[in-house]
Design a protein around this motif. Structure first.
Motif, PDB file in Angstrom:
ATOM      1  N   GLY A 221       6.377  21.797  37.583  1.00 28.54           N
ATOM      2  CA  GLY A 221       7.549  20.943  37.756  1.00 28.54           C
ATOM      3  C   GLY A 221       8.535  21.473  38.779  1.00 28.54           C
ATOM      4  N   ARG A 222       8.158  22.521  39.496  1.00 28.07           N
ATOM      5  CA  ARG A 222       9.033  23.113  40.517  1.00 28.07           C
ATOM      6  C   ARG A 222       8.456  22.877  41.904  1.00 28.07           C
ATOM      7  NH1 ARG A 222       9.477  29.021  39.482  1.00 28.07           N
ATOM      8  NH2 ARG A 222      10.876  28.859  41.272  1.00 28.07           N
ATOM      9  N   LYS A 223       9.319  22.475  42.831  1.00 21.73           N
ATOM     10  CA  LYS A 223       8.894  22.284  44.218  1.00 21.73           C
ATOM     11  C   LYS A 223       8.504  23.626  44.825  1.00 21.73           C
ATOM     12  CE  LYS A 223       9.757  18.858  46.602  1.00 21.73           C
ATOM     13  NZ  LYS A 223       8.906  17.819  47.130  1.00 21.73           N
ATOM     14  N   VAL A 224       7.541  23.597  45.722  1.00 21.82           N
ATOM     15  CA  VAL A 224       7.123  24.803  46.425  1.00 21.82           C
ATOM     16  C   VAL A 224       8.176  25.114  47.482  1.00 21.82           C
ATOM     17  CG1 VAL A 224       5.360  25.794  47.917  1.00 21.82           C
ATOM     18  CG2 VAL A 224       4.701  24.321  46.011  1.00 21.82           C
ATOM     19  N   ASP A 225       8.723  26.328  47.401  1.00 20.12           N
ATOM     20  CA  ASP A 225       9.713  26.736  48.400  1.00 20.12           C
ATOM     21  C   ASP A 225       9.479  28.200  48.754  1.00 20.12           C
ATOM     22  OD1 ASP A 225      10.643  28.037  46.149  1.00 20.12           O
ATOM     23  OD2 ASP A 225      12.527  26.952  46.047  1.00 20.12           O
ATOM     24  N   GLY A 226      10.455  28.828  49.349  1.00 20.73           N
ATOM     25  CA  GLY A 226      10.336  30.242  49.697  1.00 20.73           C
ATOM     26  C   GLY A 226       9.269  30.503  50.737  1.00 20.73           C
ATOM     27  N   TRP A 227       8.633  31.672  50.604  1.00 20.10           N
ATOM     28  CA  TRP A 227       7.695  32.104  51.635  1.00 20.10           C
ATOM     29  C   TRP A 227       6.465  31.212  51.724  1.00 20.10           C
ATOM     30  CZ3 TRP A 227       2.698  33.511  50.816  1.00 20.10           C
ATOM     31  CH2 TRP A 227       2.318  33.818  49.511  1.00 20.10           C
ATOM     32  N   VAL A 228       6.042  30.609  50.597  1.00 16.50           N
ATOM     33  CA  VAL A 228       4.869  29.732  50.646  1.00 16.50           C
ATOM     34  C   VAL A 228       5.179  28.498  51.489  1.00 16.50           C
ATOM     35  CG1 VAL A 228       3.295  28.290  49.294  1.00 16.50           C
ATOM     36  CG2 VAL A 228       3.965  30.538  48.438  1.00 16.50           C
ATOM     37  N   ALA A 229       6.312  27.876  51.250  1.00 19.20           N
ATOM     38  CA  ALA A 229       6.699  26.697  52.036  1.00 19.20           C
ATOM     39  C   ALA A 229       6.898  27.068  53.501  1.00 19.20           C
ATOM     40  CB  ALA A 229       7.963  26.071  51.465  1.00 19.20           C
ATOM     41  N   GLN A 230       7.484  28.212  53.756  1.00 22.22           N
ATOM     42  CA  GLN A 230       7.689  28.640  55.141  1.00 22.22           C
ATOM     43  C   GLN A 230       6.363  28.903  55.836  1.00 22.22           C
ATOM     44  OE1 GLN A 230      10.321  31.992  54.813  1.00 22.22           O
ATOM     45  NE2 GLN A 230      12.035  30.739  54.115  1.00 22.22           N
ATOM     46  N   TRP A 231       5.436  29.530  55.135  1.00 20.83           N
ATOM     47  CA  TRP A 231       4.116  29.784  55.701  1.00 20.83           C
ATOM     48  C   TRP A 231       3.406  28.475  56.027  1.00 20.83           C
ATOM     49  CZ3 TRP A 231      -0.771  28.800  53.336  1.00 20.83           C
ATOM     50  CH2 TRP A 231      -1.864  29.284  54.061  1.00 20.83           C
ATOM     51  N   LEU A 232       3.429  27.530  55.088  1.00 20.90           N
ATOM     52  CA  LEU A 232       2.789  26.238  55.324  1.00 20.90           C
ATOM     53  C   LEU A 232       3.442  25.500  56.483  1.00 20.90           C
ATOM     54  CD1 LEU A 232       2.227  25.122  51.647  1.00 20.90           C
ATOM     55  CD2 LEU A 232       0.429  25.546  53.331  1.00 20.90           C
TER      56      LEU A 232
ATOM     57  N   PRO B 195      14.364  21.468  51.464  1.00 20.78           N
ATOM     58  CA  PRO B 195      13.940  22.589  52.302  1.00 20.78           C
ATOM     59  C   PRO B 195      12.480  22.975  52.081  1.00 20.78           C
ATOM     60  CG  PRO B 195      15.170  23.391  50.429  1.00 20.78           C
ATOM     61  CD  PRO B 195      15.197  21.874  50.351  1.00 20.78           C
ATOM     62  N   GLU B 196      11.868  22.421  51.039  1.00 15.70           N
ATOM     63  CA  GLU B 196      10.495  22.780  50.727  1.00 15.70           C
ATOM     64  C   GLU B 196       9.530  21.732  51.291  1.00 15.70           C
ATOM     65  OE1 GLU B 196      12.540  20.348  48.170  1.00 15.70           O
ATOM     66  OE2 GLU B 196      12.890  22.466  47.953  1.00 15.70           O
ATOM     67  N   LEU B 197       8.344  21.708  50.781  1.00 19.56           N
ATOM     68  CA  LEU B 197       7.319  20.794  51.272  1.00 19.56           C
ATOM     69  C   LEU B 197       7.672  19.339  50.992  1.00 19.56           C
ATOM     70  CD1 LEU B 197       4.186  22.683  49.954  1.00 19.56           C
ATOM     71  CD2 LEU B 197       5.142  22.740  52.251  1.00 19.56           C
TER      72      LEU B 197
END
Length: 158
Positions: free
Chosen positions: A101-112, A140-142
């Motif tokens: 239930g949480r949006k992907v953010d942080g380093w994973v979103a930045q990498w993608l 800010p995320e995907l």
């Protein structure tokens, strides 16, 4: 006029589309942008490519009041993305997003986001951003097909 408008493909009958709809908590599994009245750009396995709009029956189109200059910006921005490889890496984070239930953010979103690879919603958001339109300044995320669906609902197009 369709040029520059965003199309949503909804209510999948295939298992991949149904999985995307499930993961993004929406009824939308694919996003395209019209680059003319008869052609759109689509991110898909095999890479981002131009396709006849007729390849996607029953698209729900945005209704942005675009000027001819804005349509040209979007069409020209789309050309920069043709041939980009498909972003298969998105599926794991989308599954995690659905399960937690949480949006992907942080380093994973930045990498993608840094990868040259594109999925359909990322491609559409990137093209609009390159053309100077920030559709999702608060995300800010995907960006997912579900985010486009919720934007369309907010604007009264669904």
């Amino acid at each position: 006029m369709l040029t520059g408008q965003i199309g949503l493909r909804r209510h999948s009958t295939g298992w991949v589309g149904k999985a995307i709809e499930w993961a993004t908590r929406s009824h939308t599994h694919h996003v395209v942008i019209a680059v003319s009245e008869t052609v759109c750009i689509s991110a898909e396995p095999g890479g981002a490519r131009y396709r006849p709009i007729t390849d996607y029956p029953s698209l729900v189109w945005s209704r942005f009041g675009l000027t001819t200059a804005q349509q040209d910006l979007i069409r020209d921005a789309a050309a920069d993305y043709e041939g980009r490889p498909y972003n298969y890496a998105i599926y794991g984070p989308l599954l995690w997003q659905r399960l937690t239930g949480r949006k992907v953010d942080g380093w994973v979103a930045q990498w993608l986001a840094r990868r040259p690879n594109e999925n359909c919603s990322q491609l559409s958001d990137d093209i609009y951003t390159l053309a100077g339109f920030h559709l999702f300044p608060d995300i800010p995320e995907l960006v997912t097909p579900g985010d486009f669906e919720r934007l369309f609902e907010h604007l009264g197009w669904l």
